[in-house]
Scaffold this motif. Structure first.
Motif, PDB file in Angstrom:
ATOM      1  N   LEU A  78      -7.881   9.444   7.069  1.00 20.46           N
ATOM      2  CA  LEU A  78      -7.340  10.722   6.498  1.00 20.46           C
ATOM      3  C   LEU A  78      -6.152  10.364   5.553  1.00 20.46           C
ATOM      4  CD1 LEU A  78      -7.305  13.997   6.809  1.00 20.46           C
ATOM      5  CD2 LEU A  78      -5.402  13.549   8.742  1.00 20.46           C
ATOM      6  N   THR A  95      -3.319  12.269   3.240  1.00 18.70           N
ATOM      7  CA  THR A  95      -2.500  13.592   3.083  1.00 18.70           C
ATOM      8  C   THR A  95      -1.114  13.196   2.335  1.00 18.70           C
ATOM      9  OG1 THR A  95      -1.121  13.109   4.940  1.00 18.70           O
ATOM     10  CG2 THR A  95      -3.290  14.234   5.315  1.00 18.70           C
ATOM     11  N   TYR A 143      -2.304   9.924  -2.905  1.00 20.02           N
ATOM     12  CA  TYR A 143      -1.725  10.446  -1.660  1.00 20.02           C
ATOM     13  C   TYR A 143      -0.639   9.732  -1.056  1.00 20.02           C
ATOM     14  CZ  TYR A 143      -5.905  13.118  -1.896  1.00 20.02           C
ATOM     15  OH  TYR A 143      -6.842  13.760  -2.299  1.00 20.02           O
ATOM     16  N   ARG A 166      -3.984   7.509   7.387  1.00 17.96           N
ATOM     17  CA  ARG A 166      -3.950   7.539   8.899  1.00 17.96           C
ATOM     18  C   ARG A 166      -5.573   7.124   9.462  1.00 17.96           C
ATOM     19  NH1 ARG A 166      -0.660   9.427  12.711  1.00 17.96           N
ATOM     20  NH2 ARG A 166       0.151  10.694  11.104  1.00 17.96           N
ATOM     21  N   ASN A 188      -5.218  18.685   7.248  1.00 18.06           N
ATOM     22  CA  ASN A 188      -4.471  18.999   5.787  1.00 18.06           C
ATOM     23  C   ASN A 188      -4.552  18.086   4.781  1.00 18.06           C
ATOM     24  OD1 ASN A 188      -3.320  17.146   7.494  1.00 18.06           O
ATOM     25  ND2 ASN A 188      -1.339  17.658   7.278  1.00 18.06           N
ATOM     26  N   VAL A 233      -7.687  14.870   3.036  1.00 18.70           N
ATOM     27  CA  VAL A 233      -8.955  14.569   2.436  1.00 18.70           C
ATOM     28  C   VAL A 233      -9.389  13.448   3.326  1.00 18.70           C
ATOM     29  CG1 VAL A 233      -9.095  15.567   0.211  1.00 18.70           C
ATOM     30  CG2 VAL A 233      -8.483  13.193   0.725  1.00 18.70           C
ATOM     31  N   LEU A 234     -10.807  13.306   3.528  1.00 21.06           N
ATOM     32  CA  LEU A 234     -11.170  12.056   4.258  1.00 21.06           C
ATOM     33  C   LEU A 234     -11.569  10.862   3.063  1.00 21.06           C
ATOM     34  CD1 LEU A 234     -13.922  13.135   6.671  1.00 21.06           C
ATOM     35  CD2 LEU A 234     -11.684  12.095   7.127  1.00 21.06           C
TER      36      LEU A 234
END
Lengths: 153, 189
Positions: free
Chosen positions: A37, A39, A61, A65, A138, A140-141
């Protein structure tokens, strides 16, 4: 008589030796799918993603995580389905060996199984491919796809 | 399958060997041969696979719980950040004032702006047509060879906007899907 026995023994030895290096990966590929993830809330790199730092630094980003890591052993020609965090899924099918690469079919599905990408590609053994963009929570993958095979069909 | 029993294939690991590595495997700490052999064993041994799935589920549950607590979006704080910017942007000069002198600034070597803008546009269209020559209209699949250090794409068919590039640091191939602008219907499974 002795010549034919020698030839027979040599043939058996050659066939056996030729088979040894293929045995390690001749039956399939180990696929690793890591869902990350990304963010802009905070600034952190999950310690478990340290090895992926060179692959992730180029993205705009600040926080990465690890959400899920899945490893499957997939026989050549078969398909593995990886459920992604959220509604999406990734289907990967190793086709065959191409030199030092592994030919794969890869399909990414989004919400309500909406087709996002279908691709055929050749990934170098022990290398990774990044598929990103699906929205999640909140951010993007970013999906890291790795493949390892010792040999091929 | 009993512990210590090997699954088919002389090079496979035993269940006992796999059990010792399972936690590291699920944590992503195994690499190379150990990772590959563990994965191969799991593909053939239902009991070990079940154990691995349980471990993954436990990890997933804990992770989701932590994420839920930490990453709940704070919409009030977000609005407090956006509101002053909106107020500032509404006091910006109207577009006519901002772009009023543009027409004069676009004069190039005595030619009026529309002439050379049109020429540039025609050149761009010509290049695009040349690059996409032979592509049948309506065929959404893009056949191309993208040579990279780590991967080569032979076929890419996307229902959304897709960008492809190589990461500068690692050389890894990136396929980026823009979910915002879908242009086809969902496909049946």
């Amino acid at each position: 008589m002795s010549v034919s026995r020698t030839l027979c023994a040599l043939t058996v030895t050659a066939v056996t030796l030729a088979g040894i290096p293929l045995r390690a990966g001749a039956d399939g590929v180990a696929l690793e799918v890591v869902s990350v993830l990304a963010t802009n809330s905070g600034s952190a790199l999950d310690p478990r993603l340290r090895g992926q730092r060179p692959n992730l630094v180029g993205f705009p980003y600040s926080s990465y995580r690890l959400l899920r890591r899945q490893v499957r052993f997939v026989p050549w020609g078969r398909r593995a389905r990886f459920n992604l965090p959220g509604p999406g899924e990734l289907k990967v099918s190793p086709k065959n060996r191409e030199g030092t690469g592994i030919a794969l079919n890869l399909a990414l599905r989004g919400q309500q199984r909406r087709r996002l990408v279908d691709t055929s590609l050749c990934l170098q053994d022990h290398r990774v491919l990044l598929v990103g963009g699906p929205r999640h929570l909140n951010g993007v993958l970013i999906i890291v796809v790795g493949a390892e095979a010792g040999g091929g069909p | 399958m009993s512990p210590g029993e090997r699954v088919s294939g002389a090079m496979s690991m035993t269940c006992t060997e796999v059990e010792k590595l399972l936690e590291a495997f699920v944590d992503g700490e195994l690499r190379g041969g150990a990772m590959r052999e563990t994965a191969r064993h799991l593909a053939r041994c239902p009991s070990c696979e079940t154990m691995a799935i349980r471990l993954e589920r436990v990890q997933e549950t804990v992770r989701q719980a932590v994420l839920g607590e930490v990453e709940e979006p704070d919409t009030v704080a977000l609005w407090n950040l956006i509101a002053p910017r909106l107020a500032a942007s509404s006091s910006a000069p109207p577009w006519r004032e901002r772009f009023g002198g543009l027409r004069e600034r676009l004069r190039f070597r005595g030619l009026p702006a529309p002439v050379w803008i049109g020429s540039a546009a025609a050149a761009i269209v010509a290049v695009l047509l040349w690059a996409g020559g032979g592509q049948p209209p309506g065929d959404r699949s893009q056949r191309f060879q993208l040579l990279a250090r780590q991967a080569r794409i032979d076929l890419l068919d996307a229902s959304s906007n897709v960008r492809v590039w190589n990461q500068p640091d690692s050389g890894a191939l990136v396929i980026w899907v823009d979910e915002q602008r879908p242009n086809v219907e969902p496909v049946a499974q």
